[in-house]
Design an enzyme around this catalytic site. Structure first.
Site, PDB file in Angstrom:
ATOM      1  N   ASN A 205       0.846  -1.202   0.000  1.00  0.00           N
ATOM      2  CA  ASN A 205       0.000   0.000   0.000  1.00  0.00           C
ATOM      3  C   ASN A 205       0.877   1.247   0.000  1.00  0.00           C
ATOM      4  O   ASN A 205       2.100   1.146  -0.076  1.00  0.00           O
ATOM      5  CB  ASN A 205      -0.944  -0.028   1.207  1.00  0.00           C
ATOM      6  CG  ASN A 205      -0.167  -0.076   2.503  1.00  0.00           C
ATOM      7  OD1 ASN A 205       0.555   0.844   2.848  1.00  0.00           O
ATOM      8  ND2 ASN A 205      -0.276  -1.198   3.214  1.00  0.00           N
ATOM      9  N   PRO A 300      -3.180 -11.664  10.293  1.00  0.00           N
ATOM     10  CA  PRO A 300      -3.490 -11.465  11.714  1.00  0.00           C
ATOM     11  C   PRO A 300      -3.612  -9.975  12.023  1.00  0.00           C
ATOM     12  O   PRO A 300      -3.074  -9.136  11.289  1.00  0.00           O
ATOM     13  CB  PRO A 300      -2.273 -12.058  12.432  1.00  0.00           C
ATOM     14  CG  PRO A 300      -1.195 -12.128  11.421  1.00  0.00           C
ATOM     15  CD  PRO A 300      -1.854 -12.233  10.075  1.00  0.00           C
ATOM     16  N   PHE A 319      -3.908   3.767  14.988  1.00  0.00           N
ATOM     17  CA  PHE A 319      -4.345   4.747  13.988  1.00  0.00           C
ATOM     18  C   PHE A 319      -5.437   4.071  13.180  1.00  0.00           C
ATOM     19  O   PHE A 319      -5.337   2.871  12.895  1.00  0.00           O
ATOM     20  CB  PHE A 319      -3.189   5.152  13.059  1.00  0.00           C
ATOM     21  CG  PHE A 319      -2.390   6.315  13.571  1.00  0.00           C
ATOM     22  CD1 PHE A 319      -1.626   6.199  14.717  1.00  0.00           C
ATOM     23  CD2 PHE A 319      -2.401   7.539  12.901  1.00  0.00           C
ATOM     24  CE1 PHE A 319      -0.895   7.269  15.196  1.00  0.00           C
ATOM     25  CE2 PHE A 319      -1.676   8.620  13.373  1.00  0.00           C
ATOM     26  CZ  PHE A 319      -0.922   8.494  14.527  1.00  0.00           C
TER      27      PHE A 319
HETATM   28  O1  PMT Z   1       3.104   6.167   6.345  1.00  0.00           O
HETATM   29  P1  PMT Z   1       2.521   7.499   5.886  1.00  0.00           P
HETATM   30  O2  PMT Z   1       2.660   7.684   4.378  1.00  0.00           O
HETATM   31  O3  PMT Z   1       3.057   8.656   6.696  1.00  0.00           O
HETATM   32  O4  PMT Z   1       0.924   7.438   6.137  1.00  0.00           O
HETATM   33  C1  PMT Z   1       0.424   7.416   7.447  1.00  0.00           C
HETATM   34  C2  PMT Z   1      -0.806   6.479   7.565  1.00  0.00           C
HETATM   35  C3  PMT Z   1      -1.953   7.035   6.738  1.00  0.00           C
HETATM   36  C4  PMT Z   1      -0.446   5.063   7.109  1.00  0.00           C
HETATM   37  C5  PMT Z   1      -1.178   6.451   9.107  1.00  0.00           C
HETATM   38  O5  PMT Z   1      -1.455   7.745   9.558  1.00  0.00           O
HETATM   39  C6  PMT Z   1      -2.366   5.556   9.392  1.00  0.00           C
HETATM   40  O6  PMT Z   1      -3.523   5.954   9.299  1.00  0.00           O
HETATM   41  N1  PMT Z   1      -2.077   4.286   9.788  1.00  0.00           N
HETATM   42  C7  PMT Z   1      -3.073   3.234  10.044  1.00  0.00           C
HETATM   43  C8  PMT Z   1      -3.326   2.481   8.766  1.00  0.00           C
HETATM   44  C9  PMT Z   1      -4.301   1.318   8.962  1.00  0.00           C
HETATM   45  O7  PMT Z   1      -3.940   0.214   8.681  1.00  0.00           O
HETATM   46  O8  PMT Z   1      -5.462   1.619   9.476  1.00  0.00           O
HETATM   47  P2  PMT Z   1      -6.610   0.517   9.818  1.00  0.00           P
HETATM   48  O9  PMT Z   1      -7.787   1.340  10.194  1.00  0.00           O
HETATM   49  O10 PMT Z   1      -6.732  -0.461   8.735  1.00  0.00           O
HETATM   50  O11 PMT Z   1      -6.051  -0.231  11.091  1.00  0.00           O
HETATM   51  C10 PMT Z   1      -6.322   0.198  12.435  1.00  0.00           C
HETATM   52  C11 PMT Z   1      -5.130  -0.121  13.314  1.00  0.00           C
HETATM   53  O12 PMT Z   1      -4.914  -1.540  13.350  1.00  0.00           O
HETATM   54  C12 PMT Z   1      -3.819   0.484  12.867  1.00  0.00           C
HETATM   55  O13 PMT Z   1      -3.119   0.889  14.021  1.00  0.00           O
HETATM   56  C13 PMT Z   1      -3.105  -0.669  12.164  1.00  0.00           C
HETATM   57  O14 PMT Z   1      -1.685  -0.547  12.337  1.00  0.00           O
HETATM   58  C14 PMT Z   1      -3.620  -1.868  12.922  1.00  0.00           C
HETATM   59  N2  PMT Z   1      -3.708  -3.094  12.102  1.00  0.00           N
HETATM   60  C15 PMT Z   1      -4.571  -3.172  11.046  1.00  0.00           C
HETATM   61  C16 PMT Z   1      -4.687  -4.335  10.330  1.00  0.00           C
HETATM   62  C17 PMT Z   1      -3.900  -5.440  10.707  1.00  0.00           C
HETATM   63  N3  PMT Z   1      -3.976  -6.590  10.045  1.00  0.00           N
HETATM   64  N4  PMT Z   1      -3.055  -5.347  11.749  1.00  0.00           N
HETATM   65  C18 PMT Z   1      -2.954  -4.186  12.449  1.00  0.00           C
HETATM   66  O15 PMT Z   1      -2.153  -4.086  13.382  1.00  0.00           O
END
Ligand code: PMT
Length: 393
Positions: A205, A300, A319
């Site tokens: 991504n 996971p 996040f």
């Molecule tokens: O890296 P940059 O270009 O600076 O961009 C920053 C960002 C947009 C990536 C960052 O600010 C951000 O939003 N990160 C979270 C991205 C994400 O995966 O969001 P999510 O809503 O899908 O996941 C929620 C949380 O669960 C996140 O903390 C993620 O790290 C975590 N997660 C999600 C899926 C997964 N399989 N495992 C996880 O740990």
């Protein structure tokens, strides 16, 4: 605080006048040192009038007779700020060359070094400048990326002197190191993951790792020990952090779970791929005119597993990369991952999310309380996030 402002010979040298004034307005004492070539654009008399301090150029300049200025100034400085920094000055700083007053001061000072490059975009992406960047950052120098846009020579690209307020903010950040996180370990997941399809291709991504790098820098500046489990990200992580490189979500999960029991804070900012190819090919998938079906398995939840492996009392912040803001979705993420707070990041906004220099978040706590940040640099936002979380402990 006492700042040595080094000005080298870029067209942007004239902007150093406003920079000096703004730093003084923030209460700093500013002493300016020009390189020879900077004098093609600005003069010592101009800076002396603006700052009320002598301006140095020659290595043997000695405003106080009998006192070696390059040692006196270097010892007294809280920060050596080189803005604008040319390719030539950057290369000299990287290699410890001290052949004029500015580079001699930099070598003689133990104060933090911050550089603000400004030059033609082709020069900025040249191997010598990139190498200087690597050397200086590995040594712990603060390197402020130039802005992208039209530059003086008529080209468009990265090389513009950043806005004065951005530089002043970074200076304040460096000078306001605190110990609010002293003695604490902050574990961060950062960047994208790559999920192999075959030996040549993968699913990934747009995450650049800039937000993760900013969080690591902020936590270090607040006195923490910082561990970053980092996917293959473009943004450079600070050398003072312990960096654990990984490629896939499963590797990221394994390393996060391993490190979690020692963490006081877990921050999940990585954009973890939600799915991975079920059976990656060991060779290279051949092109054909038939449609290709890939079976994907869910990955996971890295953050949820890391939080489950952590000690009770560990603060966990995730996040949420969202398009819009659905309270039920957010509450679900907070609950499932057992987080103390979640930073809602509208990744569809202008310059707020993937790859951008700036970001804006709404921090939602477990009790439902919400606080929205301004749009600001990722670096300022990272500091804001830790301060908000600390103020609720
Ligand atoms: O890296 P940059 O270009 O600076 O961009 C920053 C960002 C947009 C990536 C960052 O600010 C951000 O939003 N990160 C979270 C991205 C994400 O995966 O969001 P999510 O809503 O899908 O996941 C929620 C949380 O669960 C996140 O903390 C993620 O790290 C975590 N997660 C999600 C899926 C997964 N399989 N495992 C996880 O740990």
């Amino acid at each position: 605080m006492r700042i040595i402002l080094g000005v080298s010979g870029s067209v942007a040298a004239y902007r150093a006048c406003d920079l000096a004034r703004e730093l003084m307005r923030q209460g700093h004492q500013v002493r300016v040192c020009l390189t020879d070539s900077a004098q093609n654009f600005v003069t010592p008399a101009l800076f002396e009038a603006l700052t009320g301090q002598p301006c140095l150029v020659d290595t043997f300049d000695e405003p106080d007779r009998g006192r070696m200025a390059h040692i006196d100034w270097a010892r007294a400085a809280d920060l050596v700020l080189v803005a604008p920094a040319t390719a030539n000055t950057l290369a000299k700083l990287a290699h410890g060359v001290a052949d004029d007053m500015l580079t001699t001061l930099a070598v003689a000072s133990q104060a933090p070094l911050m550089v603000v490059p400004a030059m033609n975009p082709t020069m900025y992406s040249s191997p010598g400048v990139l190498q200087a960047r690597g050397i200086l950052m590995d040594r712990g120098a603060e390197w402020l990326e130039p802005s992208t846009g039209d530059v003086a020579c008529g080209e468009n690209g990265q090389g513009k002197f950043p806005p004065i307020e951005v530089i002043v903010h970074e200076v304040q950040e460096v000078l306001s190191r605190s110990n609010q996180l002293a003695g604490q370990t902050v574990l961060i997941s950062s960047g994208p993951t790559q999920e192999p399809i075959d030996i040549a291709r993968y699913l990934t991504n747009r995450s650049s790792g800039k937000m993760g790098a900013a969080l690591a820098r902020a936590a270090l500046r607040m006195g923490a020990r910082v561990i970053v489990v980092a996917g293959p990200q473009r943004a450079r992580l600070p050398v003072e952090a312990e960096i654990i490189p990984v490629q896939t979500a499963i590797e990221m999960r394994d390393r996060m779970v391993e490190m979690a029991p020692g963490a006081d804070w877990i921050v999940g900012v990585a954009a973890v791929a939600d799915y991975r190819p079920a059976s990656p090919s060991l060779g290279k998938i051949r092109r054909s005119s038939e449609p290709l079906q890939l079976e994907l398995l869910p990955n996971p939840d890295v953050l949820a597993e890391a939080v489950a492996a952590a000690r009770p009392g560990t603060r966990a912040i995730g996040f949420a990369a969202e398009v819009g803001d659905d309270p039920e979705v957010i509450a679900g993420k907070l609950e499932r991952k057992n987080l103390s707070a979640i930073a809602i990041n509208d990744v569809a906004g202008a310059e707020t999310g993937f790859e951008s220099e700036t970001n804006q978040i709404t921090l939602q706590f477990r009790d439902g309380e919400r606080i929205a940040s301004e749009k600001m640099s990722k670096s300022a936002l990272a500091r804001w996030l830790f301060e908000q979380a600390l103020s609720r402990s």
